[in-house]
Design an enzyme around this catalytic site. Sequence first.
Site, PDB file in Angstrom:
ATOM      1  N   SER A   1     -40.243  59.467   2.773  1.00 21.29           N
ATOM      2  CA  SER A   1     -40.171  57.996   2.703  1.00 21.29           C
ATOM      3  C   SER A   1     -39.127  57.501   3.698  1.00 21.29           C
ATOM      4  O   SER A   1     -38.056  58.084   3.806  1.00 21.29           O
ATOM      5  CB  SER A   1     -39.719  57.542   1.308  1.00 21.29           C
ATOM      6  OG  SER A   1     -40.526  58.092   0.310  1.00 21.29           O
TER       7      SER A   1
ATOM      8  N   LEU B   1     -22.631  57.047   2.143  1.00 18.02           N
ATOM      9  CA  LEU B   1     -21.867  56.049   2.910  1.00 18.02           C
ATOM     10  C   LEU B   1     -21.100  55.124   1.971  1.00 18.02           C
ATOM     11  O   LEU B   1     -21.561  54.830   0.860  1.00 18.02           O
ATOM     12  CB  LEU B   1     -22.832  55.220   3.764  1.00 18.02           C
ATOM     13  CG  LEU B   1     -23.586  56.033   4.817  1.00 18.02           C
ATOM     14  CD1 LEU B   1     -24.747  55.228   5.376  1.00 18.02           C
ATOM     15  CD2 LEU B   1     -22.649  56.448   5.941  1.00 18.02           C
TER      16      LEU B   1
ATOM     17  N   ASN C   1     -33.088  55.020   6.558  1.00 15.45           N
ATOM     18  CA  ASN C   1     -32.949  56.445   6.262  1.00 15.45           C
ATOM     19  C   ASN C   1     -34.330  57.043   6.058  1.00 15.45           C
ATOM     20  O   ASN C   1     -35.273  56.340   5.685  1.00 15.45           O
ATOM     21  CB  ASN C   1     -32.117  56.624   4.985  1.00 15.45           C
ATOM     22  CG  ASN C   1     -31.878  58.091   4.665  1.00 15.45           C
ATOM     23  OD1 ASN C   1     -31.628  58.912   5.569  1.00 15.45           O
ATOM     24  ND2 ASN C   1     -31.958  58.457   3.398  1.00 15.45           N
TER      25      ASN C   1
ATOM     26  N   GLY D   1     -31.451  68.000  13.584  1.00 11.86           N
ATOM     27  CA  GLY D   1     -31.769  66.793  14.346  1.00 11.86           C
ATOM     28  C   GLY D   1     -33.197  66.740  14.855  1.00 11.86           C
ATOM     29  O   GLY D   1     -33.469  66.076  15.869  1.00 11.86           O
TER      30      GLY D   1
ATOM     31  N   ASN E   1     -35.677  65.179  13.476  1.00  5.74           N
ATOM     32  CA  ASN E   1     -36.143  63.788  13.369  1.00  5.74           C
ATOM     33  C   ASN E   1     -35.569  62.932  14.485  1.00  5.74           C
ATOM     34  O   ASN E   1     -36.254  62.065  15.026  1.00  5.74           O
ATOM     35  CB  ASN E   1     -35.772  63.202  12.002  1.00  5.74           C
ATOM     36  CG  ASN E   1     -36.785  63.564  10.949  1.00  5.74           C
ATOM     37  OD1 ASN E   1     -37.912  63.083  10.978  1.00  5.74           O
ATOM     38  ND2 ASN E   1     -36.405  64.451  10.036  1.00  5.74           N
TER      39      ASN E   1
ATOM     40  N   HIS F   1     -36.084  60.121   3.798  1.00  4.39           N
ATOM     41  CA  HIS F   1     -35.772  60.968   2.639  1.00  4.39           C
ATOM     42  C   HIS F   1     -37.002  61.820   2.329  1.00  4.39           C
ATOM     43  O   HIS F   1     -38.124  61.308   2.300  1.00  4.39           O
ATOM     44  CB  HIS F   1     -35.412  60.074   1.441  1.00  4.39           C
ATOM     45  CG  HIS F   1     -35.086  60.862   0.218  1.00  4.39           C
ATOM     46  ND1 HIS F   1     -33.882  61.520   0.064  1.00  4.39           N
ATOM     47  CD2 HIS F   1     -35.810  61.123  -0.895  1.00  4.39           C
ATOM     48  CE1 HIS F   1     -33.874  62.140  -1.106  1.00  4.39           C
ATOM     49  NE2 HIS F   1     -35.034  61.914  -1.705  1.00  4.39           N
TER      50      HIS F   1
ATOM     51  N   MET G   1     -26.115  63.864   6.062  1.00  4.95           N
ATOM     52  CA  MET G   1     -25.923  64.263   4.675  1.00  4.95           C
ATOM     53  C   MET G   1     -24.579  63.781   4.122  1.00  4.95           C
ATOM     54  O   MET G   1     -23.814  64.544   3.537  1.00  4.95           O
ATOM     55  CB  MET G   1     -26.056  65.793   4.553  1.00  4.95           C
ATOM     56  CG  MET G   1     -27.386  66.322   5.064  1.00  4.95           C
ATOM     57  SD  MET G   1     -28.851  65.474   4.402  1.00  4.95           S
ATOM     58  CE  MET G   1     -29.104  66.439   2.926  1.00  4.95           C
ATOM     59  N   ARG G   2     -24.303  62.529   4.321  1.00  5.19           N
ATOM     60  CA  ARG G   2     -23.081  61.927   3.790  1.00  5.19           C
ATOM     61  C   ARG G   2     -23.460  60.679   3.008  1.00  5.19           C
ATOM     62  O   ARG G   2     -24.311  59.907   3.440  1.00  5.19           O
ATOM     63  CB  ARG G   2     -22.158  61.473   4.932  1.00  5.19           C
ATOM     64  CG  ARG G   2     -21.680  62.562   5.826  1.00  5.19           C
ATOM     65  CD  ARG G   2     -20.371  63.143   5.390  1.00  5.19           C
ATOM     66  NE  ARG G   2     -19.319  62.157   5.229  1.00  5.19           N
ATOM     67  CZ  ARG G   2     -18.271  62.336   4.428  1.00  5.19           C
ATOM     68  NH1 ARG G   2     -18.157  63.428   3.705  1.00  5.19           N
ATOM     69  NH2 ARG G   2     -17.332  61.408   4.335  1.00  5.19           N
TER      70      ARG G   2
ATOM     71  N   ASP H   1     -30.589  56.287  -2.004  1.00  5.36           N
ATOM     72  CA  ASP H   1     -32.056  56.414  -1.885  1.00  5.36           C
ATOM     73  C   ASP H   1     -32.826  55.358  -2.681  1.00  5.36           C
ATOM     74  O   ASP H   1     -33.903  55.648  -3.237  1.00  5.36           O
ATOM     75  CB  ASP H   1     -32.506  57.822  -2.337  1.00  5.36           C
ATOM     76  CG  ASP H   1     -31.867  58.925  -1.507  1.00  5.36           C
ATOM     77  OD1 ASP H   1     -31.552  58.663  -0.337  1.00  5.36           O
ATOM     78  OD2 ASP H   1     -31.673  60.029  -2.038  1.00  5.36           O
TER      79      ASP H   1
HETATM   80  C1  GAR Z   1     -35.127  65.892   6.829  1.00  2.00           C
HETATM   81  O1  GAR Z   1     -36.104  66.575   6.091  1.00  2.00           O
HETATM   82  C2  GAR Z   1     -34.694  64.638   6.099  1.00  2.00           C
HETATM   83  O2  GAR Z   1     -35.730  64.040   5.368  1.00  2.00           O
HETATM   84  C3  GAR Z   1     -33.645  65.184   5.185  1.00  2.00           C
HETATM   85  O3  GAR Z   1     -32.954  66.119   5.949  1.00  2.00           O
HETATM   86  C4  GAR Z   1     -33.832  66.700   6.896  1.00  2.00           C
HETATM   87  C5  GAR Z   1     -33.179  66.612   8.251  1.00  2.00           C
HETATM   88  O4  GAR Z   1     -33.865  67.376   9.189  1.00  2.00           O
HETATM   89  N1  GAR Z   1     -32.788  64.126   4.716  1.00  2.00           N
HETATM   90  C6  GAR Z   1     -32.256  64.092   3.499  1.00  2.00           C
HETATM   91  O5  GAR Z   1     -32.397  64.979   2.691  1.00  2.00           O
HETATM   92  C7  GAR Z   1     -31.417  62.860   3.218  1.00  2.00           C
HETATM   93  N2  GAR Z   1     -31.125  62.756   1.848  1.00  2.00           N
HETATM   94  P1  GAR Z   1     -33.549  67.227  10.744  1.00  2.00           P
HETATM   95  O6  GAR Z   1     -32.036  67.367  10.938  1.00  2.00           O
HETATM   96  O7  GAR Z   1     -34.271  68.385  11.384  1.00  2.00           O
HETATM   97  O8  GAR Z   1     -34.069  65.917  11.186  1.00  2.00           O
END
Ligand code: GAR
Length: 321
Positions: free
Chosen positions: A138, A95, A109, A15, A17, A111, A92-93, A147
């Site tokens: 992105s 939808l 989202n 988490g 982000n 990515h 990571m699901r 995506d």
């Molecule tokens: C991030 O790097 C995000 O871009 C990626 O998961 C990480 C989450 O990090 N998302 C994906 O791969 C989605 N397909 P966080 O939990 O520390 O924010």
Amino acid sequence: MAEPAKIAVFISGTGTNMAALLYASRLEGAPFEIVLVASNVADAGGLELARIEGIATFAHPHKGHSREDHDAAMEQAAKDAGAQFIVLAGYMRILSEGFVRRWEGRILNIHPSLLPKYKGLDTHARAIAAGDSHCGASVHLVTPELDSGEVLAQAKVAIASEDTPEGLAARVKLAEHQLYPRAVAEYVSRGNDPEYLLARVRELALALPETHERESHGSPGFRVGTEKSGKFFAHFNDQHHGSQHIAVLVKTGSMDELLGLVETQPDVYFKPAYYGASGWIGVILNRPGIDWDHVAQWLERSWCAVAPARLTKLRDAADRF
Ligand code: GAR
């Protein structure tokens, strides 16, 4: 200033982000606030951080639930919290289509790749294996296809020759933490941004036959017909004459119609200063849930009202097929 937009953040992991969004949302003048952090993982690290910061949390493990049921529970929690947008941050699901459709245009989202490159998983390893000079992150709108929704913003990160996927992923996250709060802020503010609203109106107006843009009394306007003898069918107004509205002015059929619409739907229409007297109505653009098809219909109607007969005739003929 407009009320901050309410967002629910969905996470599955650390988490970071979400944390970047949260602390950005607490800065003076931030255009969004987090009303819920929800996860499909009961002990996701980000839930604890959210709790410490006094944000409502919701955890609903997906095991034993169909995709639709799990999505429905997450969606209900977001709705109960009053969320206007859903922001996925390492959720990571995949939808379900119904859920994505219900939130279309209101779900974002992040990515870890420069889309359209490397959709799906293992993005950093794939960028290294391909010998790319850069990867990055992105922010995009979520659509049913993974995506693949419109890309709103990107950040580039250089790849070093000795990079491992893990090391690179850590640097990409640093970039993500800068990118995501800014992209979310811009996106949720669009509805009050005159430049964005004008661009949308311009696209719709100039898609109509034989149209061009011409300034009128300092504001953008749109005309049909030749440059020489064309007539205005729309005017863009950004908070003119003390009005708080950003609006497009279009021609109504009669003063009765104009006054009726303004009276029955004051959140959609108003009678503009000066122009109102000659049958122009203001269609308010800076309002939540604006329907752009409705704006397009008004533009077309107004175009029809002033276009020369040679153009409307062609259109009527085309409509008959
Ligand atoms: C991030 O790097 C995000 O871009 C990626 O998961 C990480 C989450 O990090 N998302 C994906 O791969 C989605 N397909 P966080 O939990 O520390 O924010």
